[in-house]
Design a protein around this motif. Structure first.
Motif, PDB file in Angstrom:
ATOM      1  N   UNK A   1       0.707  -1.207   0.206  1.00  0.00           N
ATOM      2  CA  UNK A   1       0.190   0.048  -0.129  1.00  0.00           C
ATOM      3  C   UNK A   1       0.971   1.300   0.009  1.00  0.00           C
ATOM      4  N   UNK A   2       1.553   1.584   0.918  1.00  0.00           N
ATOM      5  CA  UNK A   2       2.538   2.870   1.050  1.00  0.00           C
ATOM      6  C   UNK A   2       3.550   2.874   1.705  1.00  0.00           C
ATOM      7  N   UNK A   3       4.601   3.345   1.659  1.00  0.00           N
ATOM      8  CA  UNK A   3       5.817   3.507   2.263  1.00  0.00           C
ATOM      9  C   UNK A   3       6.135   4.930   2.664  1.00  0.00           C
ATOM     10  N   UNK A   4       6.965   4.944   3.868  1.00  0.00           N
ATOM     11  CA  UNK A   4       7.446   6.214   4.418  1.00  0.00           C
ATOM     12  C   UNK A   4       9.063   6.072   5.014  1.00  0.00           C
ATOM     13  N   UNK A   5       9.560   6.850   4.471  1.00  0.00           N
ATOM     14  CA  UNK A   5      11.104   6.823   4.816  1.00  0.00           C
ATOM     15  C   UNK A   5      11.271   8.246   5.846  1.00  0.00           C
ATOM     16  N   UNK A   6      11.750   7.965   6.837  1.00  0.00           N
ATOM     17  CA  UNK A   6      11.837   9.016   7.740  1.00  0.00           C
ATOM     18  C   UNK A   6      12.717   8.736   9.038  1.00  0.00           C
ATOM     19  N   UNK A   7      13.521  10.102   9.360  1.00  0.00           N
ATOM     20  CA  UNK A   7      14.627   9.621  10.245  1.00  0.00           C
ATOM     21  C   UNK A   7      14.503  10.605  11.451  1.00  0.00           C
TER      22      UNK A   7
ATOM     23  N   UNK B   1       4.300   0.988   5.547  1.00  0.00           N
ATOM     24  CA  UNK B   1       5.524   0.538   6.148  1.00  0.00           C
ATOM     25  C   UNK B   1       6.550   1.807   6.120  1.00  0.00           C
ATOM     26  N   UNK B   2       7.069   1.761   7.395  1.00  0.00           N
ATOM     27  CA  UNK B   2       8.001   2.940   7.800  1.00  0.00           C
ATOM     28  C   UNK B   2       9.496   2.480   7.714  1.00  0.00           C
ATOM     29  N   UNK B   3      10.408   3.121   6.996  1.00  0.00           N
ATOM     30  CA  UNK B   3      11.638   2.903   6.808  1.00  0.00           C
ATOM     31  C   UNK B   3      12.376   3.948   7.614  1.00  0.00           C
ATOM     32  N   UNK B   4      13.637   3.645   7.923  1.00  0.00           N
ATOM     33  CA  UNK B   4      14.589   4.593   8.486  1.00  0.00           C
ATOM     34  C   UNK B   4      14.698   4.620  10.052  1.00  0.00           C
TER      35      UNK B   4
ATOM     36  N   UNK C   1       4.285  12.283  12.557  1.00  0.00           N
ATOM     37  CA  UNK C   1       4.235  10.750  13.263  1.00  0.00           C
ATOM     38  C   UNK C   1       2.837  10.201  13.879  1.00  0.00           C
ATOM     39  N   UNK C   2       2.115  11.382  14.381  1.00  0.00           N
ATOM     40  CA  UNK C   2       0.762  11.124  14.829  1.00  0.00           C
ATOM     41  C   UNK C   2      -0.116  10.835  13.882  1.00  0.00           C
ATOM     42  N   UNK C   3      -0.065  11.774  12.724  1.00  0.00           N
ATOM     43  CA  UNK C   3      -1.036  11.817  11.533  1.00  0.00           C
ATOM     44  C   UNK C   3      -0.959  10.226  10.967  1.00  0.00           C
ATOM     45  N   UNK C   4       0.225   9.700  10.836  1.00  0.00           N
ATOM     46  CA  UNK C   4       0.493   8.464  10.388  1.00  0.00           C
ATOM     47  C   UNK C   4      -0.148   7.386  11.075  1.00  0.00           C
ATOM     48  N   UNK C   5       0.085   7.632  12.381  1.00  0.00           N
ATOM     49  CA  UNK C   5      -0.313   6.754  13.447  1.00  0.00           C
ATOM     50  C   UNK C   5      -2.100   6.608  13.381  1.00  0.00           C
ATOM     51  N   UNK C   6      -2.683   7.786  13.204  1.00  0.00           N
ATOM     52  CA  UNK C   6      -4.031   7.960  13.010  1.00  0.00           C
ATOM     53  C   UNK C   6      -4.649   7.333  11.633  1.00  0.00           C
ATOM     54  N   UNK C   7      -3.750   7.617  10.538  1.00  0.00           N
ATOM     55  CA  UNK C   7      -4.008   6.978   9.335  1.00  0.00           C
ATOM     56  C   UNK C   7      -4.129   5.425   9.478  1.00  0.00           C
ATOM     57  N   UNK C   8      -3.088   4.895  10.121  1.00  0.00           N
ATOM     58  CA  UNK C   8      -3.286   3.455  10.121  1.00  0.00           C
ATOM     59  C   UNK C   8      -4.357   3.008  11.063  1.00  0.00           C
ATOM     60  N   UNK C   9      -5.129   3.786  11.937  1.00  0.00           N
ATOM     61  CA  UNK C   9      -6.309   3.131  12.354  1.00  0.00           C
ATOM     62  C   UNK C   9      -7.399   2.846  11.420  1.00  0.00           C
TER      63      UNK C   9
ATOM     64  N   UNK D   1       5.393  29.740  10.688  1.00  0.00           N
ATOM     65  CA  UNK D   1       5.203  28.245  10.663  1.00  0.00           C
ATOM     66  C   UNK D   1       4.142  27.997  11.524  1.00  0.00           C
ATOM     67  N   UNK D   2       3.325  26.810  11.554  1.00  0.00           N
ATOM     68  CA  UNK D   2       2.084  26.774  12.353  1.00  0.00           C
ATOM     69  C   UNK D   2       1.958  25.128  12.486  1.00  0.00           C
ATOM     70  N   UNK D   3       1.405  24.880  13.715  1.00  0.00           N
ATOM     71  CA  UNK D   3       1.247  23.338  14.140  1.00  0.00           C
ATOM     72  C   UNK D   3      -0.340  23.199  13.255  1.00  0.00           C
ATOM     73  N   UNK D   4      -0.382  22.066  12.805  1.00  0.00           N
ATOM     74  CA  UNK D   4      -1.528  21.471  11.873  1.00  0.00           C
ATOM     75  C   UNK D   4      -2.546  21.560  12.908  1.00  0.00           C
ATOM     76  N   UNK D   5      -3.903  21.816  12.307  1.00  0.00           N
ATOM     77  CA  UNK D   5      -5.108  21.823  12.993  1.00  0.00           C
ATOM     78  C   UNK D   5      -6.085  20.477  12.783  1.00  0.00           C
ATOM     79  N   UNK D   6      -5.716  19.584  12.061  1.00  0.00           N
ATOM     80  CA  UNK D   6      -6.539  18.556  11.712  1.00  0.00           C
ATOM     81  C   UNK D   6      -6.199  17.236  12.380  1.00  0.00           C
ATOM     82  N   UNK D   7      -5.287  17.506  13.358  1.00  0.00           N
ATOM     83  CA  UNK D   7      -4.990  16.211  14.340  1.00  0.00           C
ATOM     84  C   UNK D   7      -5.709  16.311  15.613  1.00  0.00           C
TER      85      UNK D   7
END
Length: 366
Positions: free
Chosen positions: A183-189, A214-217, A198-206, A360-366
């Protein structure tokens, strides 16, 4: 009209024409591609050829990753030797690096008035937050130019370039769709980033049942080298998460550019206007959805519909993307050189360098 006036006007025309011809011969053009898809013809930047005048561009605190990059363009030379500080035409200060100092190296009254001071940063104020030196009040009204990732900068260093292909690519999109089983890959360090990705991806997984991200890095359990990732994305995955580490004005890093030419759909997340850079319908923007559930529902629909999935790849293949940081740096140095050779160079003093990097701003959709 009196004869002497007509003669004077004629003389001005001759002199003006001669100056234009001399200018065209004197200048050395090179073509750079626009960052806008609909401007694929590009714009011409002019750089003065070598003349009797030599301009020295001094890096006050050169970032380590720039050490091997070009040191010359036209009649301009780049150095790190502070012994030539007084004679340098321009001095570049890296905001993201240490040793800039809480105070400028000289008082304004003792400064070379013909010298241009440049504030450089390819990072946002969020990433630079550990370095408080350039935020000191003593740096107000000191810099003359900005050099960063924003189109509004005096020296705009793009993270990549996009141009429309003269002939669109022809591929077997059905075969591409059929061979991708993941499905999807994410490479992040950079974990726990300011953008809350990180929280957004965690919520996506729900909302994913029989599919996975799949998270690489360093921030995930999977490992793959830079040379291995393109093959993985091309052959196995349908989506790549190109999420920024900060939501800041105009901030787009190499994440999208680096993977754009691969047979994969980028899912972008940031504060930039991505449709000004990439063709509409060639990527998925998380900001276009009311919530994460709607985003995941659309991604699943695309992943299971060959026609819909292929439409994204077809739109993407209308353009070609270049990602070469060394070349972008070279073009920036040449842009500085062009400006230094401009006899009508306008000089300004920047009140707030931090503000120039955008909000810069914090996202408002989480």
């Amino acid at each position: 009209m009196p004869m002497d006036i007509r003669k004077a006007q004629g003389l001005h025309v001759v002199i003006g024409s001669a100056m234009i011809i001399s200018y065209c011969v004197y200048m050395d053009p090179f073509l750079i591609f626009s960052n806008h898809v609909n401007n694929a013809a590009g714009v011409v930047h002019m750089v003065v050829k070598n003349t009797n005048t030599t301009h020295t561009i001094l890096w006050w605190n050169l970032p380590e990753w720039l050490v091997r990059f070009p040191k010359k363009c036209g009649n301009c030379y780049v150095t790190t030797h502070k012994s030539v500080f007084d004679k340098s035409s321009a001095v570049v200060f890296s905001l993201a690096n240490s040793n800039i100092g809480t105070h400028p190296p000289v008082e304004k009254i003792n400064r070379n008035l013909n010298q241009i001071w440049i504030a450089f940063s390819l990072e946002t104020n969020v990433a630079n937050s550990w370095n408080r030196e350039y935020r000191n009040k003593h740096w107000s009204y000191v810099f003359n130019w900005t050099w960063n990732y924003r189109p509004s900068a005096d020296i705009y260093m793009q993270p990549g370039r996009v141009s429309e292909r003269l002939k669109p690519l022809s591929k077997n999109y059905s075969l591409i769709f059929q061979r991708k089983k993941r499905f999807a890959a994410w490479a992040v360090s950079h974990c726990n980033a300011h953008s809350l990705r990180d929280k957004f991806v965690k919520n996506m997984r729900l909302y994913l049942k029989n599919k996975s991200i799949d998270i690489f890095g360093k921030c995930g359990p999977l490992k793959a080298s830079k040379s291995e990732m393109p093959d993985l994305l091309n052959n196995d995955y349908k989506f790549y998460l190109a999420f920024e580490n900060a939501f800041c004005d105009d901030y787009v890093t190499e994440k999208v550019f680096a993977n754009y030419n691969n047979d994969i759909i980028n899912v972008v997340r940031g504060k930039a206007n991505y449709t000004k850079i990439f063709p509409e319908g060639s990527f998925i923007n998380t900001n276009d959805y009311r919530n994460i559930y709607d985003l995941i529902r659309h991604m699943i629909e695309v992943s299971e519909n060959e026609t819909l999935y292929s439409s994204y790849l077809i739109q993407k293949d209308r353009v070609q993307v270049w990602y070469n940081r060394e070349e972008e740096y070279r073009l920036s140095i040449c842009d500085i050189c062009r400006k230094l050779n401009d006899p009508y160079l306008a000089k300004k003093y920047i009140a707030d360098t931090e503000k120039e990097l955008g909000q810069c701003m914090k996202p408002s959709d989480i």
